[in-house]
Design a protein around this motif. Structure first.
Motif, PDB file in Angstrom:
ATOM      1  N   THR A 238      23.893  -8.318 -17.287  1.00 56.21           N
ATOM      2  CA  THR A 238      22.654  -8.728 -16.611  1.00 56.21           C
ATOM      3  C   THR A 238      22.721 -10.154 -16.076  1.00 56.21           C
ATOM      4  O   THR A 238      21.923 -10.527 -15.214  1.00 56.21           O
ATOM      5  CB  THR A 238      21.463  -8.613 -17.565  1.00 56.21           C
ATOM      6  N   THR A 239      23.676 -10.944 -16.575  1.00 57.03           N
ATOM      7  CA  THR A 239      23.798 -12.337 -16.141  1.00 57.03           C
ATOM      8  C   THR A 239      25.266 -12.741 -16.040  1.00 57.03           C
ATOM      9  O   THR A 239      26.137 -12.097 -16.629  1.00 57.03           O
ATOM     10  CB  THR A 239      23.099 -13.305 -17.121  1.00 57.03           C
ATOM     11  N   ILE A 240      25.498 -13.808 -15.302  1.00 60.54           N
ATOM     12  CA  ILE A 240      26.821 -14.444 -15.260  1.00 60.54           C
ATOM     13  C   ILE A 240      26.800 -15.578 -16.279  1.00 60.54           C
ATOM     14  O   ILE A 240      26.027 -16.537 -16.140  1.00 60.54           O
ATOM     15  CB  ILE A 240      27.132 -15.006 -13.859  1.00 60.54           C
ATOM     16  N   PRO A 241      27.621 -15.513 -17.329  1.00 61.75           N
ATOM     17  CA  PRO A 241      27.525 -16.489 -18.417  1.00 61.75           C
ATOM     18  C   PRO A 241      27.975 -17.902 -18.059  1.00 61.75           C
ATOM     19  O   PRO A 241      27.531 -18.866 -18.681  1.00 61.75           O
ATOM     20  CB  PRO A 241      28.423 -15.895 -19.504  1.00 61.75           C
ATOM     21  N   GLU A 242      28.843 -18.017 -17.066  1.00 61.66           N
ATOM     22  CA  GLU A 242      29.453 -19.326 -16.781  1.00 61.66           C
ATOM     23  C   GLU A 242      29.975 -19.346 -15.346  1.00 61.66           C
ATOM     24  O   GLU A 242      30.678 -18.428 -14.920  1.00 61.66           O
ATOM     25  CB  GLU A 242      30.594 -19.564 -17.780  1.00 61.66           C
ATOM     26  N   PRO A 243      29.638 -20.384 -14.562  1.00 62.92           N
ATOM     27  CA  PRO A 243      30.112 -20.470 -13.168  1.00 62.92           C
ATOM     28  C   PRO A 243      31.638 -20.437 -13.036  1.00 62.92           C
ATOM     29  O   PRO A 243      32.164 -20.013 -12.009  1.00 62.92           O
ATOM     30  CB  PRO A 243      29.542 -21.807 -12.681  1.00 62.92           C
ATOM     31  N   GLN A 244      32.346 -20.898 -14.069  1.00 66.06           N
ATOM     32  CA  GLN A 244      33.805 -20.858 -14.011  1.00 66.06           C
ATOM     33  C   GLN A 244      34.322 -19.429 -13.863  1.00 66.06           C
ATOM     34  O   GLN A 244      35.375 -19.202 -13.256  1.00 66.06           O
ATOM     35  CB  GLN A 244      34.401 -21.497 -15.273  1.00 66.06           C
ATOM     36  N   TRP A 245      33.585 -18.465 -14.413  1.00 71.41           N
ATOM     37  CA  TRP A 245      33.988 -17.069 -14.247  1.00 71.41           C
ATOM     38  C   TRP A 245      33.971 -16.705 -12.770  1.00 71.41           C
ATOM     39  O   TRP A 245      34.869 -16.015 -12.281  1.00 71.41           O
ATOM     40  CB  TRP A 245      33.055 -16.134 -15.029  1.00 71.41           C
ATOM     41  N   ILE A 246      32.947 -17.158 -12.055  1.00 69.71           N
ATOM     42  CA  ILE A 246      32.846 -16.866 -10.622  1.00 69.71           C
ATOM     43  C   ILE A 246      34.036 -17.461  -9.882  1.00 69.71           C
ATOM     44  O   ILE A 246      34.618 -16.823  -9.004  1.00 69.71           O
ATOM     45  CB  ILE A 246      31.527 -17.414 -10.046  1.00 69.71           C
ATOM     46  N   ALA A 247      34.418 -18.691 -10.236  1.00 69.46           N
ATOM     47  CA  ALA A 247      35.558 -19.333  -9.576  1.00 69.46           C
ATOM     48  C   ALA A 247      36.830 -18.512  -9.769  1.00 69.46           C
ATOM     49  O   ALA A 247      37.611 -18.319  -8.829  1.00 69.46           O
ATOM     50  CB  ALA A 247      35.751 -20.744 -10.122  1.00 69.46           C
ATOM     51  N   GLY A 248      37.040 -18.006 -10.979  1.00 66.17           N
ATOM     52  CA  GLY A 248      38.219 -17.182 -11.231  1.00 66.17           C
ATOM     53  C   GLY A 248      38.158 -15.860 -10.499  1.00 66.17           C
ATOM     54  O   GLY A 248      39.151 -15.413  -9.922  1.00 66.17           O
ATOM     55  N   PHE A 249      36.973 -15.244 -10.514  1.00 64.62           N
ATOM     56  CA  PHE A 249      36.814 -13.948  -9.869  1.00 64.62           C
ATOM     57  C   PHE A 249      37.005 -14.049  -8.360  1.00 64.62           C
ATOM     58  O   PHE A 249      37.680 -13.218  -7.748  1.00 64.62           O
ATOM     59  CB  PHE A 249      35.419 -13.397 -10.182  1.00 64.62           C
ATOM     60  N   VAL A 250      36.453 -15.090  -7.758  1.00 68.89           N
ATOM     61  CA  VAL A 250      36.582 -15.295  -6.320  1.00 68.89           C
ATOM     62  C   VAL A 250      38.027 -15.645  -5.950  1.00 68.89           C
ATOM     63  O   VAL A 250      38.494 -15.316  -4.856  1.00 68.89           O
ATOM     64  CB  VAL A 250      35.601 -16.380  -5.836  1.00 68.89           C
ATOM     65  N   SER A 251      38.755 -16.268  -6.856  1.00 70.35           N
ATOM     66  CA  SER A 251      40.175 -16.537  -6.603  1.00 70.35           C
ATOM     67  C   SER A 251      40.934 -15.236  -6.349  1.00 70.35           C
ATOM     68  O   SER A 251      41.953 -15.224  -5.651  1.00 70.35           O
ATOM     69  CB  SER A 251      40.798 -17.275  -7.791  1.00 70.35           C
ATOM     70  N   GLY A 252      40.421 -14.145  -6.924  1.00 68.93           N
ATOM     71  CA  GLY A 252      41.075 -12.862  -6.717  1.00 68.93           C
ATOM     72  C   GLY A 252      40.379 -11.976  -5.707  1.00 68.93           C
ATOM     73  O   GLY A 252      41.016 -11.382  -4.844  1.00 68.93           O
ATOM     74  N   GLU A 253      39.043 -11.873  -5.791  1.00 70.14           N
ATOM     75  CA  GLU A 253      38.315 -10.887  -4.994  1.00 70.14           C
ATOM     76  C   GLU A 253      37.450 -11.478  -3.890  1.00 70.14           C
ATOM     77  O   GLU A 253      36.688 -10.762  -3.253  1.00 70.14           O
ATOM     78  CB  GLU A 253      37.430 -10.023  -5.914  1.00 70.14           C
ATOM     79  N   GLY A 254      37.532 -12.773  -3.668  1.00 69.39           N
ATOM     80  CA  GLY A 254      36.712 -13.403  -2.639  1.00 69.39           C
ATOM     81  C   GLY A 254      37.464 -13.646  -1.351  1.00 69.39           C
ATOM     82  O   GLY A 254      38.692 -13.593  -1.300  1.00 69.39           O
ATOM     83  N   ASN A 255      36.716 -13.909  -0.290  1.00 65.88           N
ATOM     84  CA  ASN A 255      37.320 -14.237   0.997  1.00 65.88           C
ATOM     85  C   ASN A 255      36.428 -15.209   1.752  1.00 65.88           C
ATOM     86  O   ASN A 255      35.217 -15.011   1.849  1.00 65.88           O
ATOM     87  CB  ASN A 255      37.521 -12.976   1.839  1.00 65.88           C
ATOM     88  N   PHE A 256      37.040 -16.270   2.269  1.00 68.61           N
ATOM     89  CA  PHE A 256      36.352 -17.240   3.115  1.00 68.61           C
ATOM     90  C   PHE A 256      36.864 -17.054   4.535  1.00 68.61           C
ATOM     91  O   PHE A 256      38.061 -17.180   4.785  1.00 68.61           O
ATOM     92  CB  PHE A 256      36.638 -18.665   2.639  1.00 68.61           C
TER      93      PHE A 256
END
Length: 377
Positions: A238-256
């Motif tokens: 239901t929540t993202i526990p820590e912004p660092q998780w987003i940074a790691g996830f976007v390193s793999g599944e994100g696109n700019f």
């Protein structure tokens, strides 16, 4: 694993962890982009990466988050990775697997091997070295099976038990991959007890394996008739526990990305649009909705041909006031950080109105040509 909007096999050379994302092309088949050619490439990449990191900022005429950029280099003896970042990266690109195959070396006639692994493009070799350091130097890094890929893998039962499993117990995965981990963990527990060396223990492991990833091989299913797959856990966050998780996830599944669209409203004849996309398998659409809520922005779209969902952000204000600040504070690592920095550079040009004149437009076009699949080291 689902990757990005458009990753075409014929375009897989000369790029980072994800290709430039475009809107879904129904007649295009998405493929995983990860990969390495020759053994000498590892040393070569490290030398080239060090050179690039030392000279990259000098080549830019417009300022960008250089403080963050200095954090990128991982050519040292200690890992810079945050534990939540590591979990996010594994949620994006990692796997937990158990292989069961015939072998005359064991009394049961079967060999059982369990492995934690992450595969990245060879350009992200340095990130894998950083990850290995984070995990106390255990495991090995090797050339991948597919072109231009490198793998970091850990298969020793002791290492899995004392290092890998405790990490994901303390910093849980958020995608449905956590279900694979929980079942994988039970298999490792059985292997620690040597139960995989008995028929009864082997059957227990097969029941767990049946619910992990793609399940059992045809030969295992043909030899064991009384398989009862264990119930697969349902992961519902239901929540993202820590912004660092987003940074790691976007390193793999994100696109700019940067998009050019013809427009009669502008003197240059073009409209410039920044676009940030996160891609995930449709089974994790709930996670995509949680991310949308976290960012307070974005549109969710389903791929009509493939089991993928996309969180797409194009609002300039949201990108500059929400997305860019997040990754300035919680850095992305790997080659994708260079795309983020180029993304920031274009955002700065646009905020100054320089995209409305031909000189600025041409500069943005040059930046775009060197992003994602256009980036060369």
């Amino acid at each position: 694993m689902v990757t990005s909007y458009k990753i075409i096999e014929s375009e897989m050379d000369n790029r980072g962890s994800k290709s430039e994302i475009q809107y879904p092309q129904p007649n295009k088949i998405s493929v995983k982009e990860q990969r390495v050619d020759d053994s000498y490439l590892i040393k070569y990449l490290l030398i080239k990466l060090r050179y690039t990191l030392m000279n990259f900022e000098i080549n830019y005429q417009i300022k960008f988050p250089s403080k963050q950029f200095r954090k990128f280099s991982t050519l040292n003896n200690q890992s810079n990775l945050n534990p939540f970042y590591v979990t996010g990266l594994i949620d994006a690109e990692g796997s937990f697997s158990t292989t069961i195959y015939l072998s005359n070396k064991y009394k049961t006639g079967w060999c059982v091997q369990s492995c934690f692994q992450i595969s990245l493009h060879s350009r992200d070799l340095d990130l894998l070295l950083q990850l290995q350091k984070y995990f106390c130097g255990i495991g090995s890094i090797s050339k991948g099976k597919t072109r231009n890929s490198v793998n970091y893998s850990v298969s020793g039962i002791k290492d899995l038990t004392t290092v890998i499993i405790p990490h994901f117990d303390n910093f849980p995965l958020l995608t449905q991959k956590r279900a694979d981990f929980l079942l994988f963990k039970q298999i490792v527990v059985l292997m620690n007890k040597k139960e995989h060396l008995t028929i009864l223990g082997l059957e227990k492991i097969i029941n767990f394996k049946a619910s992990i990833n793609l399940g059992l091989s045809d030969i295992v299913k043909s030899k064991f008739k009384n398989i009862v797959p264990v119930e697969r856990p349902i992961i519902n966050i239901t929540t993202i526990p820590e912004p660092q998780w987003i940074a790691g996830f976007v390193s793999g599944e994100g696109n700019f990305g940067v998009k050019f669209k013809k427009s009669l409203k502008n003197k240059t004849g073009y409209q410039i649009q920044l676009i940030f996309i996160i891609t995930q398998h449709q089974r994790d659409i709930n996670l995509i909705k949680v991310l949308q809520k976290y960012f307070g922005s974005g549109t969710i779209r389903k791929d009509p041909r493939h089991p993928a969902v996309y969180l797409i952000l194009i609002n300039f204000s949201d990108l500059t006031k929400k997305i860019i600040p997040i990754f300035e504070k919680y850095p992305i690592f790997g080659i994708k950080q260079l795309d983020y920095l180029d993304f920031c550079k274009v955002a700065k040009l646009m905020s100054e109105g320089k995209h409305l004149i031909n000189e600025g437009l041409n500069l943005i076009r040059t930046i775009k040509s060197g992003m994602n699949k256009g980036r060369k080291l």
